[in-house]
Design a protein around this motif. Structure first.
Motif, short mmCIF file in Angstrom:
data_model
loop_
_atom_site.label_atom_id
_atom_site.label_comp_id
_atom_site.label_asym_id
_atom_site.label_seq_id
_atom_site.Cartn_x
_atom_site.Cartn_y
_atom_site.Cartn_z
N ALA A 1 0.82 -1.22 0.00
CA ALA A 1 0.00 0.00 0.00
C ALA A 1 0.85 1.26 0.00
N GLY A 2 2.16 1.10 0.07
CA GLY A 2 3.06 2.25 0.03
C GLY A 2 3.21 2.97 1.35
N LEU A 3 2.93 2.26 2.45
CA LEU A 3 2.99 2.89 3.77
C LEU A 3 4.35 2.63 4.42
N THR A 4 4.82 3.62 5.14
CA THR A 4 6.00 3.46 5.97
C THR A 4 5.52 3.24 7.39
N VAL A 5 5.71 2.04 7.90
CA VAL A 5 5.20 1.69 9.22
C VAL A 5 6.07 2.33 10.30
N THR A 6 5.42 3.07 11.19
CA THR A 6 6.11 3.72 12.30
C THR A 6 6.50 2.71 13.36
N GLU A 7 5.57 1.78 13.62
CA GLU A 7 5.80 0.79 14.68
C GLU A 7 5.01 -0.48 14.39
N VAL A 8 5.65 -1.60 14.64
CA VAL A 8 4.99 -2.91 14.57
C VAL A 8 4.63 -3.30 15.99
N THR A 9 3.36 -3.63 16.22
CA THR A 9 2.92 -3.89 17.59
C THR A 9 1.93 -5.04 17.70
N GLU A 10 2.14 -5.87 18.71
CA GLU A 10 1.20 -6.96 19.00
C GLU A 10 -0.16 -6.43 19.42
N ALA A 11 -0.22 -5.16 19.79
CA ALA A 11 -1.50 -4.58 20.18
C ALA A 11 -2.51 -4.64 19.04
N LEU A 12 -2.03 -4.68 17.79
CA LEU A 12 -2.90 -4.75 16.61
C LEU A 12 -3.06 -6.16 16.06
N ALA A 13 -2.53 -7.15 16.76
CA ALA A 13 -2.63 -8.53 16.29
C ALA A 13 -4.10 -8.97 16.27
N GLU A 14 -4.37 -9.99 15.48
CA GLU A 14 -5.72 -10.53 15.41
C GLU A 14 -6.08 -11.21 16.73
N TRP A 15 -7.36 -11.39 16.94
CA TRP A 15 -7.90 -12.14 18.08
C TRP A 15 -7.12 -13.45 18.19
N ASP A 16 -6.73 -13.82 19.40
CA ASP A 16 -6.06 -15.11 19.61
C ASP A 16 -7.15 -16.17 19.73
N TYR A 17 -7.21 -17.06 18.72
CA TYR A 17 -8.28 -18.07 18.66
C TYR A 17 -7.95 -19.36 19.41
N GLY A 18 -6.78 -19.41 20.05
CA GLY A 18 -6.45 -20.55 20.88
C GLY A 18 -6.60 -21.88 20.15
N GLU A 19 -7.36 -22.79 20.74
CA GLU A 19 -7.55 -24.13 20.17
C GLU A 19 -8.35 -24.10 18.87
N TYR A 20 -8.99 -22.98 18.58
CA TYR A 20 -9.80 -22.89 17.37
C TYR A 20 -9.02 -22.32 16.17
N GLU A 21 -7.74 -22.06 16.38
CA GLU A 21 -6.89 -21.57 15.29
C GLU A 21 -6.94 -22.55 14.12
N GLY A 22 -7.18 -22.03 12.93
CA GLY A 22 -7.20 -22.84 11.73
C GLY A 22 -8.51 -23.54 11.45
N LEU A 23 -9.46 -23.44 12.37
CA LEU A 23 -10.76 -24.07 12.17
C LEU A 23 -11.76 -23.08 11.61
N THR A 24 -12.74 -23.57 10.88
CA THR A 24 -13.84 -22.73 10.41
C THR A 24 -14.94 -22.71 11.46
N THR A 25 -15.85 -21.76 11.35
CA THR A 25 -16.97 -21.71 12.29
C THR A 25 -17.81 -22.99 12.23
N PRO A 26 -18.16 -23.52 11.03
CA PRO A 26 -18.92 -24.79 11.01
C PRO A 26 -18.19 -25.93 11.73
N GLU A 27 -16.85 -25.98 11.63
CA GLU A 27 -16.10 -27.02 12.33
C GLU A 27 -16.19 -26.84 13.84
N ILE A 28 -16.09 -25.59 14.29
CA ILE A 28 -16.19 -25.33 15.73
C ILE A 28 -17.58 -25.66 16.22
N ARG A 29 -18.60 -25.37 15.42
CA ARG A 29 -19.98 -25.63 15.83
C ARG A 29 -20.31 -27.12 15.89
#
Length: 199
Positions: A73-101
């Motif tokens: 996108a042509g952006l110069t990142v000021t800072e890389v931060t875990e504060a902006l990381a995605e939700w931690d899905y724990g044991e559901y990482e890599g699963l779809t919602t139908p699989e979890i359901r």
């Protein structure tokens, strides 16, 4: 009163975006289409900002898909931060919602537990810290936050004073942009899910 805006840019498409797999910690690269949309999103951001002044602050999640989106996108990142990381899905990482359901009928990330991952309240607390920082930086220029789908939707809810679960009411497609501002001191979602040009 700040006159500058906060822009949320969701990373471009990945293979797991297409398949609907929950993608938190896993470092999945952008697809070719994801890279194309990231470039287009950068062009759109420049047009939306209408300014040649660099942003006051550009924060990015540390995941490759977010950093690559920022780069394309042509952006110069000021800072890389875990504060902006995605939700931690724990044991559901890599699963779809139908699989979890299959395990937990009616499960939704917004309302149900995520074993080994983050609660909605924990994600909301992270979002509140990002919002506070963006509001402070916005007094001197535009702010751009490059991140993920669920977490960006929590940011949207937090910006307008709603709990994390309220994020279910917002959509933000891969490569999509949201713009946050205010109207006479009241926080406002100025634009939502603006697709890249040529989307």
């Amino acid at each position: 009163m700040a006159t500058h805006a906060v822009y949320l840019l969701r990373h471009g498409q990945t293979e797991w975006t297409v398949s609907g797999q929950h993608t938190g910690r896993t470092d999945v690269p952008l697809t070719a289409d994801g890279e194309r949309r990231a470039r287009l999103a950068g062009k759109l951001l420049r047009e939306m900002r209408g300014s040649t002044e660099p942003p006051a602050l550009v924060l990015s999640s540390p995941r490759t898909r977010a950093l690559r989106t920022a780069e394309l996108a042509g952006l110069t990142v000021t800072e890389v931060t875990e504060a902006l990381a995605e939700w931690d899905y724990g044991e559901y990482e890599g699963l779809t919602t139908p699989e979890i359901r299959e395990r937990v009928p009616g499960w939704r990330v917004w309302t149900h537990p995520v074993p080994g991952g983050e609660t909605a309240a924990e994600v909301g607390a992270r979002a509140a810290g990002v919002v506070d920082r963006a509001r402070a930086a916005r007094s001197t220029g535009d702010v751009i936050l490059v991140g993920h789908g669920h977490f960006s939707r929590v940011l949207l809810a937090t910006w307008i004073g709603r709990p994390a679960g309220f994020g279910v009411h917002f959509g933000l497609e891969p490569g999509g942009i949201a713009v946050l501002g205010d109207e006479r001191g009241e926080p406002q979602i100025v634009r939502l899910n603006v697709p890249p040009i040529g989307f």
